[in-house]
Design a protein around this motif. Structure first.
Motif, PDB file in Angstrom:
ATOM      1  N   GLU A  54       0.830  -1.200   0.000  1.00 55.58           N
ATOM      2  CA  GLU A  54       0.000   0.000   0.000  1.00 55.58           C
ATOM      3  C   GLU A  54       0.870   1.258   0.000  1.00 55.58           C
ATOM      4  OE1 GLU A  54      -1.102   0.504   4.691  1.00 55.58           O
ATOM      5  OE2 GLU A  54      -2.163  -1.017   3.538  1.00 55.58           O
ATOM      6  N   ASP A  55       2.031   1.201   0.653  1.00 53.11           N
ATOM      7  CA  ASP A  55       2.943   2.341   0.642  1.00 53.11           C
ATOM      8  C   ASP A  55       3.551   2.535  -0.746  1.00 53.11           C
ATOM      9  OD1 ASP A  55       2.453   2.815   3.306  1.00 53.11           O
ATOM     10  OD2 ASP A  55       4.177   1.642   3.987  1.00 53.11           O
ATOM     11  N   ASP A  56       3.838   1.428  -1.434  1.00 54.04           N
ATOM     12  CA  ASP A  56       4.354   1.524  -2.798  1.00 54.04           C
ATOM     13  C   ASP A  56       3.347   2.224  -3.708  1.00 54.04           C
ATOM     14  OD1 ASP A  56       6.590   0.209  -1.923  1.00 54.04           O
ATOM     15  OD2 ASP A  56       6.039  -1.728  -2.810  1.00 54.04           O
ATOM     16  N   LYS A  57       2.076   1.893  -3.539  1.00 54.12           N
ATOM     17  CA  LYS A  57       1.029   2.531  -4.346  1.00 54.12           C
ATOM     18  C   LYS A  57       0.923   4.020  -4.018  1.00 54.12           C
ATOM     19  CE  LYS A  57      -1.778  -1.598  -4.992  1.00 54.12           C
ATOM     20  NZ  LYS A  57      -3.067  -2.245  -4.691  1.00 54.12           N
TER      21      LYS A  57
ATOM     22  N   ILE B  79       3.343   5.933  -2.940  1.00 58.01           N
ATOM     23  CA  ILE B  79       4.519   6.608  -3.488  1.00 58.01           C
ATOM     24  C   ILE B  79       4.346   6.839  -4.982  1.00 58.01           C
ATOM     25  CG2 ILE B  79       6.985   6.311  -3.980  1.00 58.01           C
ATOM     26  CD1 ILE B  79       7.162   4.936  -1.212  1.00 58.01           C
ATOM     27  N   GLU B  80       3.836   5.841  -5.695  1.00 57.28           N
ATOM     28  CA  GLU B  80       3.566   6.013  -7.123  1.00 57.28           C
ATOM     29  C   GLU B  80       2.538   7.117  -7.348  1.00 57.28           C
ATOM     30  OE1 GLU B  80       2.435   2.483  -9.196  1.00 57.28           O
ATOM     31  OE2 GLU B  80       4.235   1.399  -8.561  1.00 57.28           O
ATOM     32  N   ALA B  81       1.514   7.137  -6.522  1.00 54.11           N
ATOM     33  CA  ALA B  81       0.459   8.133  -6.669  1.00 54.11           C
ATOM     34  C   ALA B  81       0.989   9.538  -6.409  1.00 54.11           C
ATOM     35  CB  ALA B  81      -0.697   7.827  -5.723  1.00 54.11           C
ATOM     36  N   ILE B  82       1.776   9.694  -5.371  1.00 51.52           N
ATOM     37  CA  ILE B  82       2.299  11.033  -5.078  1.00 51.52           C
ATOM     38  C   ILE B  82       3.280  11.486  -6.154  1.00 51.52           C
ATOM     39  CG2 ILE B  82       4.286  10.456  -3.620  1.00 51.52           C
ATOM     40  CD1 ILE B  82       3.405  12.753  -1.808  1.00 51.52           C
ATOM     41  N   GLU B  83       4.020  10.538  -6.721  1.00 53.92           N
ATOM     42  CA  GLU B  83       4.971  10.912  -7.774  1.00 53.92           C
ATOM     43  C   GLU B  83       4.248  11.440  -9.003  1.00 53.92           C
ATOM     44  OE1 GLU B  83       8.755   9.137 -10.261  1.00 53.92           O
ATOM     45  OE2 GLU B  83       7.580   7.780  -9.024  1.00 53.92           O
ATOM     46  N   VAL B  84       3.202  10.744  -9.418  1.00 50.97           N
ATOM     47  CA  VAL B  84       2.502  11.170 -10.631  1.00 50.97           C
ATOM     48  C   VAL B  84       1.471  12.246 -10.324  1.00 50.97           C
ATOM     49  CG1 VAL B  84       1.006  10.436 -12.528  1.00 50.97           C
ATOM     50  CG2 VAL B  84       2.847   8.963 -11.759  1.00 50.97           C
ATOM     51  N   MET B  85       0.608  11.985  -9.348  1.00 55.66           N
ATOM     52  CA  MET B  85      -0.510  12.895  -9.089  1.00 55.66           C
ATOM     53  C   MET B  85      -0.059  14.247  -8.546  1.00 55.66           C
ATOM     54  SD  MET B  85      -3.179  11.315 -10.091  1.00 55.66           S
ATOM     55  CE  MET B  85      -4.486  12.286  -9.391  1.00 55.66           C
ATOM     56  N   CYS B  86       0.835  14.237  -7.599  1.00 55.57           N
ATOM     57  CA  CYS B  86       1.210  15.502  -6.963  1.00 55.57           C
ATOM     58  C   CYS B  86       2.388  16.176  -7.655  1.00 55.57           C
ATOM     59  CB  CYS B  86       1.546  15.269  -5.496  1.00 55.57           C
ATOM     60  SG  CYS B  86       0.145  14.726  -4.535  1.00 55.57           S
ATOM     61  N   PHE B  87       3.378  15.389  -8.018  1.00 52.79           N
ATOM     62  CA  PHE B  87       4.608  15.990  -8.527  1.00 52.79           C
ATOM     63  C   PHE B  87       4.540  16.283 -10.019  1.00 52.79           C
ATOM     64  CE2 PHE B  87       7.132  13.654  -4.999  1.00 52.79           C
ATOM     65  CZ  PHE B  87       6.587  14.481  -4.051  1.00 52.79           C
ATOM     66  N   HIS B  88       4.388  15.245 -10.828  1.00 52.34           N
ATOM     67  CA  HIS B  88       4.460  15.435 -12.277  1.00 52.34           C
ATOM     68  C   HIS B  88       3.274  16.218 -12.822  1.00 52.34           C
ATOM     69  CE1 HIS B  88       7.996  13.076 -12.423  1.00 52.34           C
ATOM     70  NE2 HIS B  88       7.413  11.925 -12.167  1.00 52.34           N
ATOM     71  N   ARG B  89       2.093  15.956 -12.321  1.00 51.36           N
ATOM     72  CA  ARG B  89       0.925  16.694 -12.801  1.00 51.36           C
ATOM     73  C   ARG B  89       0.991  18.177 -12.423  1.00 51.36           C
ATOM     74  NH1 ARG B  89      -3.924  13.733 -14.393  1.00 51.36           N
ATOM     75  NH2 ARG B  89      -3.411  11.533 -14.474  1.00 51.36           N
ATOM     76  N   ARG B  90       1.552  18.475 -11.269  1.00 46.34           N
ATOM     77  CA  ARG B  90       1.673  19.885 -10.875  1.00 46.34           C
ATOM     78  C   ARG B  90       2.666  20.600 -11.779  1.00 46.34           C
ATOM     79  NH1 ARG B  90       0.298  22.837  -6.182  1.00 46.34           N
ATOM     80  NH2 ARG B  90      -0.560  20.885  -5.488  1.00 46.34           N
TER      81      ARG B  90
ATOM     82  N   LEU C 169       8.401   6.035 -13.838  1.00 44.05           N
ATOM     83  CA  LEU C 169       8.303   6.101 -12.383  1.00 44.05           C
ATOM     84  C   LEU C 169       9.647   5.697 -11.799  1.00 44.05           C
ATOM     85  CD1 LEU C 169       4.818   4.466 -11.810  1.00 44.05           C
ATOM     86  CD2 LEU C 169       5.410   6.854 -11.562  1.00 44.05           C
ATOM     87  N   SER C 170      10.286   6.588 -11.095  1.00 46.07           N
ATOM     88  CA  SER C 170      11.616   6.274 -10.590  1.00 46.07           C
ATOM     89  C   SER C 170      11.797   6.581  -9.106  1.00 46.07           C
ATOM     90  CB  SER C 170      12.668   7.022 -11.406  1.00 46.07           C
ATOM     91  OG  SER C 170      12.396   8.391 -11.434  1.00 46.07           O
ATOM     92  N   LEU C 171      10.805   7.118  -8.459  1.00 44.60           N
ATOM     93  CA  LEU C 171      10.923   7.429  -7.036  1.00 44.60           C
ATOM     94  C   LEU C 171      11.015   6.153  -6.208  1.00 44.60           C
ATOM     95  CD1 LEU C 171      10.995   9.557  -4.830  1.00 44.60           C
ATOM     96  CD2 LEU C 171       8.522   9.566  -4.838  1.00 44.60           C
ATOM     97  N   GLN C 172      10.174   5.175  -6.508  1.00 37.88           N
ATOM     98  CA  GLN C 172      10.215   3.911  -5.778  1.00 37.88           C
ATOM     99  C   GLN C 172      11.551   3.209  -6.006  1.00 37.88           C
ATOM    100  OE1 GLN C 172       7.820   2.802  -3.639  1.00 37.88           O
ATOM    101  NE2 GLN C 172       9.322   1.276  -3.101  1.00 37.88           N
ATOM    102  N   GLN C 173      12.056   3.300  -7.214  1.00 36.00           N
ATOM    103  CA  GLN C 173      13.352   2.688  -7.519  1.00 36.00           C
ATOM    104  C   GLN C 173      14.472   3.369  -6.726  1.00 36.00           C
ATOM    105  OE1 GLN C 173      14.375   3.010 -11.635  1.00 36.00           O
ATOM    106  NE2 GLN C 173      15.847   1.341 -11.541  1.00 36.00           N
TER     107      GLN C 173
END
Length: 115
Positions: A47-50, A52-63, A86-90
């Protein structure tokens, strides 16, 4: 805290004169470290991985692209426009492995005894 940092840098993300590549570099230098603070000690959960993916795309890249949440855009299309993956989790997983290697090589830690 990472979302707060994104909001503090809002004038940079809205500035159309700055190139997209510069904004991505600033994101990785100024916002990611706040999110990844002490990530070596996190217990990995799916659930934390999901999240992190969501915050990377939804909050960071979309902004950065100024894409609203109500726009009918997929995460894949946003990542294609930025020309990234997606590279934050990596990056978090790399830091965890580096810390584990450091702790295993250090004779003063009790990590080996714990394991």
């Amino acid at each position: 805290m990472a979302k707060k940092k994104m909001l503090e840098l809002n004038n940079i993300w809205k500035d159309r004169s700055k190139p997209l590549t510069l904004k991505i570099k600033l994101l990785k230098c100024l916002v990611w470290p706040v999110l990844m603070y002490e990530c070596e000690a996190w217990t990995p959960k799916k659930e934390d991985d999901k999240r992190i993916e969501a915050i990377e795309v939804m909050c960071f890249h979309r902004r950065i692209l100024r894409v609203k949440c109500t726009d009918k855009r997929t995460n894949v299309s946003v990542l294609k426009e930025i020309r990234t993956t997606l590279s934050l989790q990596q990056a978090i997983n790399t830091r965890k492995l580096q810390y584990a290697g450091h702790a295993l090589r250090n004779p003063r830690t009790t990590l080996m005894k714990t394991v």
